[in-house]
Design a protein around this motif. Structure first.
Motif, PDB file in Angstrom:
ATOM      1  N   GLU A   1       5.808  -4.397  -9.425  1.00  0.00           N
ATOM      2  CA  GLU A   1       5.196  -3.834  -8.215  1.00  0.00           C
ATOM      3  C   GLU A   1       4.052  -4.721  -7.726  1.00  0.00           C
ATOM      4  O   GLU A   1       3.926  -4.991  -6.530  1.00  0.00           O
ATOM      5  N   ILE A   2       3.211  -5.165  -8.682  1.00  0.00           N
ATOM      6  CA  ILE A   2       2.088  -6.023  -8.332  1.00  0.00           C
ATOM      7  C   ILE A   2       2.594  -7.334  -7.729  1.00  0.00           C
ATOM      8  O   ILE A   2       2.088  -7.808  -6.708  1.00  0.00           O
TER       9      ILE A   2
ATOM     10  N   ASN B   1       4.007  -6.718  -4.245  1.00  0.00           N
ATOM     11  CA  ASN B   1       2.925  -6.541  -3.270  1.00  0.00           C
ATOM     12  C   ASN B   1       2.277  -7.869  -2.908  1.00  0.00           C
ATOM     13  O   ASN B   1       1.948  -8.113  -1.740  1.00  0.00           O
ATOM     14  N   ARG B   2       2.095  -8.729  -3.906  1.00  0.00           N
ATOM     15  CA  ARG B   2       1.515 -10.044  -3.634  1.00  0.00           C
ATOM     16  C   ARG B   2       2.427 -10.857  -2.726  1.00  0.00           C
ATOM     17  O   ARG B   2       1.960 -11.554  -1.818  1.00  0.00           O
TER      18      ARG B   2
ATOM     19  N   ILE C   1       4.621  -9.683  -0.585  1.00  0.00           N
ATOM     20  CA  ILE C   1       4.574  -9.093   0.761  1.00  0.00           C
ATOM     21  C   ILE C   1       3.318  -9.539   1.499  1.00  0.00           C
ATOM     22  O   ILE C   1       3.358  -9.916   2.673  1.00  0.00           O
ATOM     23  N   GLU C   2       2.180  -9.507   0.786  1.00  0.00           N
ATOM     24  CA  GLU C   2       0.920  -9.943   1.389  1.00  0.00           C
ATOM     25  C   GLU C   2       0.996 -11.415   1.778  1.00  0.00           C
ATOM     26  O   GLU C   2       0.515 -11.813   2.848  1.00  0.00           O
TER      27      GLU C   2
ATOM     28  N   ASP D   1       3.121 -11.829   4.875  1.00  0.00           N
ATOM     29  CA  ASP D   1       2.357 -11.400   6.057  1.00  0.00           C
ATOM     30  C   ASP D   1       1.370 -12.476   6.491  1.00  0.00           C
ATOM     31  O   ASP D   1       1.255 -12.788   7.676  1.00  0.00           O
TER      32      ASP D   1
END
Length: 366
Positions: free
Chosen positions: A136-137, A140-141, A143-144, A147
């Motif tokens: 998950e971490i 998320n990284r 995805i960030e 972006d």
């Protein structure tokens, strides 16, 4: 030696086992996934105390990454063991044992085997949760990062377009001035410096456009062998300047790859120029291209200082560079990464033992 078990002793052992399960559950519940070794040590201590003969027992918990032992472990021992499974795969084991000299297999109670299986299951669930959390971490990284890169791509595309016209004007007018003042030796040298700086800036703009995907792709099935050979040949002056040898290997003379010729050349140029920059004088750079059943692999290795551990995670990030100020834009590897991804390929770097770095790119076949 072990004695027959009375009803009173069975009740006493049952209380110990339930206490152990409660303590283990509490330890796992309070754990934040950061210190698994201390968690396993705490579990081993609690399990040892719950066994029928705790003073004579040893507990061993092994995982893929660590090994914990509580009590005096005997080489010649009897034991019960339970596998620790994570997502149905064997991840380790938990073992309880006694000296074979003093005890027999009858020393273990049936309830102790159930207890061992339960604790093994609890540990497995813990590591499953830990892996899920780590994924998950990481997700998320990613995805960030996507972006940030998306926003950065839009910004750099705008910058590239805005800079193209003034740079063309600078180059054009400087060439005219150079022609007008060709009798002025000092002035001509200074104007040449302006031209060189403008050309360098234009190359940075070109990389920005590659990075922001503003350069249209012309994908076609090509024989990549002559293209890569030509790219390396154009870099001969760079090799000669540092007296670096190059070794070029193809496992076939006709390797078909669906690619954009210009972008493939850009990939080879950037990686080899980087390899030359970091290579020592009289060093060697190896470039190999191999076609196998699944993909086409391009690898470029050097004998330089290698990639520092604290930089390894960032080398494909835009504007990140380990070169001194003024010697690198920090876009080369980012451009390479973007081109490889747009070709549905993958790139990674490995240490080139005993020294240096290997970049490995895998392109899908056609």
């Amino acid at each position: 030696m072990e004695q027959p078990v009375s009803i009173e002793e069975k009740l006493k052992e049952r209380v110990k086992e339930l206490t152990c399960l409660y303590n283990v559950s509490s330890l796992i519940r309070k754990s934040n996934f950061s210190d698994t070794e201390n968690l396993l040590r705490g579990i081993a201590l609690n399990l040892k105390e719950s066994i029928r003969y705790p003073d004579a027992a040893f507990v061993e918990i092994q995982t893929n990454k660590s090994s914990i032992v509580e009590g005096k472990q005997n080489q010649d021992a009897i034991f019960i063991v339970s596998a620790i499974k994570v997502f149905s795969e064997i991840f380790g084991s938990i073992k309880v044992g006694y000296s074979k000299v003093k005890f027999s297999q009858n020393a273990f109670l049936e309830e102790e085997e159930f207890l061992l299986n339960k604790i093994a299951s609890e540990i497995g669930v813990f590591f499953e949760r830990k892996q899920i959390k780590e994924k998950e971490i990481l997700a998320n990284r990613q995805i960030e990062r996507i972006d940030r890169l998306s926003i950065l791509g839009e910004i750099t595309a705008g910058i590239a377009h805005e800079l193209n016209t003034p740079l063309a004007n600078i180059l054009g007018f400087t060439e005219l001035l150079k022609e007008r003042y060709k009798t002025d030796e000092v002035g001509t040298k200074d104007l040449q410096k302006v031209i060189n700086s403008a050309i360098y800036s234009r190359e940075v703009v070109k990389k920005l456009m590659f990075f922001s995907c503003e350069m249209p792709q012309q994908m076609e099935v090509i024989n990549c062998v002559p293209i890569i050979k030509e790219a390396i040949g154009l870099l001969n002056p760079n090799f000669i300047k540092k007296n670096i040898k190059s070794e070029l290997f193809f496992n076939k003379e006709n390797i078909q790859l669906k690619a954009d010729k210009i972008q493939l050349t850009q990939v080879v140029f950037n990686l080899v120029i980087n390899a030359i920059y970091f290579s020592p004088v009289n060093g060697k750079i190896k470039i190999s291209v191999e076609e196998n059943k699944e993909n086409i692999q391009l690898s470029i290795s050097d004998e330089g200082v290698g990639i520092p551990l604290n930089s390894a995670a960032n080398i494909f990030n835009p504007f990140f560079t380990t070169k001194p100020i003024g010697e690198g834009s920090g876009l080369g590897l980012s451009v390479v990464h973007g081109i490889v991804k747009s070709h549905k390929g993958a790139i990674k770097h490995l240490p080139n033992l005993p020294k240096g770095t290997i970049f490995v790119i895998n392109f899908p076949k056609k």
